[in-house]
Design an enzyme around this catalytic site. Structure first.
Site, mmCIF file in Angstrom:
data_model
loop_
_atom_site.group_PDB
_atom_site.id
_atom_site.type_symbol
_atom_site.label_atom_id
_atom_site.label_comp_id
_atom_site.label_asym_id
_atom_site.label_seq_id
_atom_site.Cartn_x
_atom_site.Cartn_y
_atom_site.Cartn_z
ATOM 1 N N ALA A 1 2.330 1.197 3.851
ATOM 2 C CA ALA A 1 2.797 -0.012 4.529
ATOM 3 C C ALA A 1 2.781 -1.203 3.582
ATOM 4 O O ALA A 1 2.199 -1.152 2.500
ATOM 5 C CB ALA A 1 1.932 -0.299 5.756
ATOM 6 N N ASP B 1 -13.594 5.853 7.155
ATOM 7 C CA ASP B 1 -13.051 5.465 5.851
ATOM 8 C C ASP B 1 -13.754 4.212 5.331
ATOM 9 O O ASP B 1 -13.120 3.290 4.818
ATOM 10 C CB ASP B 1 -11.545 5.233 5.944
ATOM 11 C CG ASP B 1 -10.876 5.203 4.570
ATOM 12 O OD1 ASP B 1 -11.496 5.672 3.597
ATOM 13 O OD2 ASP B 1 -9.743 4.697 4.476
ATOM 14 N N LYS C 1 1.902 -6.402 9.208
ATOM 15 C CA LYS C 1 1.857 -5.101 8.539
ATOM 16 C C LYS C 1 3.013 -4.260 9.064
ATOM 17 O O LYS C 1 3.198 -4.143 10.283
ATOM 18 C CB LYS C 1 0.527 -4.392 8.793
ATOM 19 C CG LYS C 1 0.365 -3.076 8.028
ATOM 20 C CD LYS C 1 -1.064 -2.542 8.116
ATOM 21 C CE LYS C 1 -1.254 -1.317 7.239
ATOM 22 N NZ LYS C 1 -2.662 -0.824 7.257
ATOM 23 N N GLY D 1 0.827 -1.199 0.000
ATOM 24 C CA GLY D 1 0.000 0.000 0.000
ATOM 25 C C GLY D 1 0.858 1.242 0.000
ATOM 26 O O GLY D 1 2.098 1.170 -0.030
ATOM 27 N N GLY D 2 0.207 2.390 0.061
ATOM 28 C CA GLY D 2 0.940 3.636 0.014
ATOM 29 C C GLY D 2 1.798 3.890 1.231
ATOM 30 O O GLY D 2 2.836 4.550 1.148
#
Length: 334
Positions: free
Chosen positions: A53, A173, A70, A50-51
């Site tokens: 992690a 979110d 993670k 991901g951006g």
């Protein structure tokens, strides 16, 4: 807010979707000198990026199971905001012990002093992936993820959000990318990294900073703000409460019904302006070919009302509306 891109395992043949449990994993003696912390994990394999992690599968040698770790990217390891968000995600997810949240097992620092946390490895497909396949005419996705099943998934997510709200947490979110439909019918709500947590002035101050950073982040990532509520778009945290998640859940329902996002501009700022000032076309107008039930269309539009006071007052009220629709549909079918 990050969207993870799956990575192909180095040796896919060694990573079965549903690995068996063997005696060697359950009946092994515990070493006299037990390894704790990061040292208990081995056999790392890339899972997704991901951006902010990366996700890797790894072996928990103490309990003999595969988990997901993670870890913040190296260039963000010393970023105070990203560390704060990362820690919040781990701790909020761990403390919200509900079937819709991923169990968190461990939190610490790796050998390079980067933050990590481990969690349950879940299998499945995101609602985003399902919607995209349905929009492309994928017969399997259309057959296996019919409206009744998708409503069941959404109700599970809304129940998890209701549980979070009862504990003073707003997700902030909720979107198709963050909803995973498990291989055995379970629904999982991911990414609690931007959740709002109340209780004291310090939390409120941090929430205001977090909200500002959210807007900064999404301005650089087209598509991310599509499920944000009008009060999120305006910025600040004073107006953020459970009805913010109601709005986003309504936007997800809208897309389940129409296979199209409620509001999208050509540029991020245009999208913000639409969210703040316009209602999306009613679902039955947006997708007349899909034979959308009027009652469900009304639920989606009520949830997405511009003013929080015009939405469902609580997540429970939205759940009840969906359940009432399903009950009436069942009676009609009988």
């Amino acid at each position: 807010m990050s969207n993870f891109r799956p990575q192909k395992p180095a040796d896919a043949s060694k990573q079965d979707a549903y690995p068996h449990i063997y005696v060697k994993d359950t009946d092994t003696d515990l070493p006299s000198f037990q390894t704790t912390g990061f040292g208990r994990y081995s056999d790392f394999h890339p899972l997704a990026v991901g951006g902010s992690a990366q996700l890797r599968t790894c072996r928990d040698k103490t309990l003999g199971r595969t988990v997901v770790m993670k870890t913040l990217h190296p260039h963000l390891a010393n970023n105070a905001y990203m560390q704060s968000r990362f820690l919040r995600e781990a701790r909020v997810t761990a403390q919200l012990q509900h079937p819709v949240t991923v169990p968190v097992y461990d939190l610490g620092r790796d050998l390079e002093d980067r933050l990590y946390f481990t969690m349950k490895k879940v299998e499945g497909e995101t609602v985003r992936g399902i919607i995209e396949r349905q929009a492309d005419g994928d017969a399997q996705a259309i057959e296996h993820f019919g409206l009744e099943r998708m409503l069941g998934v959404l109700i599970q997510v809304c129940n998890g959000l209701s549980y979070a709200h009862a504990h003073g947490v707003v997700h902030r979110d909720v979107k198709p990318e963050n909803i995973l439909v498990g291989s055995f019918g379970e629904a999982v709500l991911l990414d609690w990294g931007v959740a709002k947590v109340w209780n004291d002035e310090e939390s409120e101050s941090d929430a205001r900073m977090m909200e500002h950073q959210i807007l900064t982040d999404v301005s650089q990532r087209p598509g991310t703000p599509l499920y944000m509520s009008p009060e999120q778009v305006r910025g600040g945290s004073d107006d953020i409460d459970a009805r913010t998640d109601v709005y986003s859940a309504g936007a997800v329902l809208y897309e389940i019904l129409t296979l199209t996002e409620p509001l999208r501009g050509k540029q991020i700022q245009e999208t913000f302006e639409k969210i703040a000032n316009e209602m999306p076309p009613p679902p039955r107008e947006r997708a007349p070919q899909r034979q959308i039930p009027a009652a469900l269309a009304d639920i989606a539009m009520t949830a997405m009302a511009k003013r929080p006071e015009d939405r469902f007052e609580t997540m429970e009220a939205m759940i009840e509306a969906i359940r009432n629709f399903r009950g009436r549909a069942l009676v009609s079918a009988g």
